[in-house]
Design an enzyme around this catalytic site. Structure first.
Site, mmCIF file in Angstrom:
data_model
loop_
_atom_site.group_PDB
_atom_site.id
_atom_site.type_symbol
_atom_site.label_atom_id
_atom_site.label_comp_id
_atom_site.label_asym_id
_atom_site.label_seq_id
_atom_site.Cartn_x
_atom_site.Cartn_y
_atom_site.Cartn_z
ATOM 1 N N GLY A 9 0.819 -1.204 0.000
ATOM 2 C CA GLY A 9 0.000 0.000 0.000
ATOM 3 C C GLY A 9 0.853 1.254 0.000
ATOM 4 O O GLY A 9 1.780 1.385 0.803
ATOM 5 N N GLY A 11 -0.446 4.448 0.324
ATOM 6 C CA GLY A 11 -1.207 5.580 0.828
ATOM 7 C C GLY A 11 -0.344 6.403 1.768
ATOM 8 O O GLY A 11 0.883 6.356 1.706
ATOM 9 N N PHE A 12 -0.969 7.147 2.664
ATOM 10 C CA PHE A 12 -0.204 8.004 3.578
ATOM 11 C C PHE A 12 0.751 7.193 4.447
ATOM 12 O O PHE A 12 1.910 7.570 4.616
ATOM 13 C CB PHE A 12 -1.160 8.801 4.466
ATOM 14 N N GLY A 13 0.282 6.072 5.006
ATOM 15 C CA GLY A 13 1.118 5.266 5.880
ATOM 16 C C GLY A 13 2.244 4.580 5.139
ATOM 17 O O GLY A 13 3.402 4.623 5.564
ATOM 18 N N GLU A 168 -19.048 16.928 3.389
ATOM 19 C CA GLU A 168 -18.330 17.651 2.336
ATOM 20 C C GLU A 168 -18.981 17.439 0.975
ATOM 21 O O GLU A 168 -19.097 18.381 0.176
ATOM 22 C CB GLU A 168 -16.863 17.226 2.336
ATOM 23 N N ASP A 297 -5.572 2.702 8.291
ATOM 24 C CA ASP A 297 -6.958 2.229 8.323
ATOM 25 C C ASP A 297 -7.074 0.731 8.547
ATOM 26 O O ASP A 297 -8.152 0.238 8.889
ATOM 27 C CB ASP A 297 -7.655 2.567 6.995
ATOM 28 N N ALA A 313 -5.614 10.470 7.960
ATOM 29 C CA ALA A 313 -4.266 10.475 7.401
ATOM 30 C C ALA A 313 -3.190 10.632 8.464
ATOM 31 O O ALA A 313 -2.145 9.972 8.396
ATOM 32 C CB ALA A 313 -4.149 11.596 6.360
ATOM 33 N N GLN A 314 -3.423 11.493 9.450
ATOM 34 C CA GLN A 314 -2.398 11.751 10.451
ATOM 35 C C GLN A 314 -2.033 10.510 11.255
ATOM 36 O O GLN A 314 -0.875 10.318 11.629
ATOM 37 C CB GLN A 314 -2.840 12.877 11.385
#
Length: 411
Positions: A9, A11-13, A168, A297, A313-314
């Protein structure tokens, strides 16, 4: 012999982990089934035609190309064999000394997976483009429809789920239907459109302070959004949504009501929560397998107060940095530190100059919250080009009230 680290993955991580292990003595392989890193917090803006896909996505290879010890593989991981320390791909098998699983999550239909075709969720660029075309196509079909009842179905937009994504989306669609794109259509008026946000609990943005939730609801209603609280979805058909409060005729339904972890995690044969996330140790490792780390996640992690960390994300970024420190120093399980999350705040945008934010006890609303939200998201966008493009698009939209990316290309 050089030890091997596999990161599943980007993603952010996963991306954070890879960058913090770059130029180390490890041989690193990053595996992802897409070729791009996605800035998910702005995905809803692609879905509502405010931004284009290239504004919030960057090829993984270009982000990692300068690091000699990192290899990128575009493929899907089929399963993980934790006993033999192997990752099974569709066409090959890779062995590892350390494994970082950062596979993210997908939207959950709570066992009603047949609803996905009628009510798409929003997690990937493909999802965003499907939703974008669904919204624009509904307006186009309403333009040529003379049957008032059918036209009303095309002009009724239903968003299921009152979390940040749902809020949103509701605000962005309200701006489209009431203010921006509506000017280009002659067969109906802004008052003919209806945007409905459905939430099963007693308030939207339940993770925020109650006053901020109430402010968000008030802002949405001023924009023309009908917020239905304590309302559960019972069924979805091509004619509309069946809820505990009655039937809502609609041809445009969007799902933002829950997440579930990747099915890949099942192959690890570990204890999971109801969302399918693996319950990890305090060092983010897999119980019984200290060489395997689950972050973002995909992980169920409780802080010192017993609260499960949110899927934001953080959390993924901080966990990515944390586990790479353990791997770099090859710290044994009994000596490893405990991961501690530093909450930098939560925020959600509702519309132009409207947002709510909660940062270290400080509660912001309105223009100040919106500017804070804008600067934070611009700052975290990867690559100067992306930041510049998004800033220009936002300034253009703020001044002209015109969306730039309004194409139907899927047909």
């Amino acid at each position: 012999m050089q030890k091997k680290i596999i990161i599943i993955g980007a993603g952010f991580g996963g991306l954070t982990s890879a960058k913090h292990l770059a130029d180390s003595d490890f041989d690193i392989t990053v595996i992802d089934k897409t070729n791009h890193h996605l800035f998910q917090p702005l995905l809803y803006q692609v879905a509502t035609a405010a931004l284009s896909p290239s504004d919030i996505a960057v090829p993984i290879r270009s982000l990692l190309s300068n690091y000699k010890n990192i290899k990128v593989i575009l493929e899907e991981v089929v399963s993980i064999d934790k006993h033999n320390r192997a990752v099974q791909l569709k066409n090959s098998t890779l062995n590892y000394d350390y494994l970082i699983v950062a596979v993210g999550s997908r939207h959950s239909y709570f066992g009603n997976n047949d609803w996905e075709e009628l009510a798409p969720g929003l997690k990937t660029l493909t999802d965003a483009l499907v939703i974008r075309e669904k919204i624009i196509e509904a307006l186009e079909l309403a333009e040529i429809e003379n049957n008032i009842d059918l036209r009303r179905k095309y002009l009724t937009f239903v968003i299921v789920g009152g979390g940040p994504t749902g809020v949103e989306l509701a605000g962005a669609i309200a701006e489209i239907a009431k203010e921006t794109m509506i000017k280009d259509y002659k067969n109906f008026r802004p008052d003919d459109t209806k945007i409905i946000l459905i939430e099963a609990t007693d308030r939207i943005l339940s993770s925020f302070d109650k006053k901020l939730s109430e402010q968000a609801k008030e802002d949405l209603e001023k924009m023309g959004v009908e917020v239905k609280l304590n309302t559960k979805v019972e069924n979805i058909s091509d004619e509309g949504v069946y809820t505990t409060q009655g039937f809502i005729p609609s041809k445009t339904i969007i799902w933002a009501a829950g997440n579930q972890a990747s099915p890949l995690l099942k192959s690890l044969d570990a204890e999971t929560d109801r969302a399918g996330r693996i319950i990890v140790n305090k060092d983010c490792s897999l119980p019984g397998n200290p060489e395997v780390f689950i972050i973002g996640d995909a992980a169920h992690f409780r802080d010192e107060n017993g609260k499960v960390l949110p899927a934001v994300a953080q959390v993924a970024i901080q966990q990515g940095k944390f586990v790479t420190g353990i791997i770099k120093n090859e710290i044994q399980i009994e000596k490893r530190p405990v991961f501690k999350y530093k909450d930098k705040g939560t925020m959600a945008t509702i519309g132009k100059a409207k947002a709510v934010a909660e940062i270290k006890g400080l509660k912001l609303t309105g223009l100040i919250a919106w500017l804070t939200w804008s600067f934070v998201h611009i700052f975290f966008l990867i690559g100067f080009r992306n930041r510049l493009r998004v800033m220009i698009e936002w300034i253009w939209y703020y001044l002209t009230k015109r969306h730039g990316t309004r194409l139907i290309v899927g047909k």
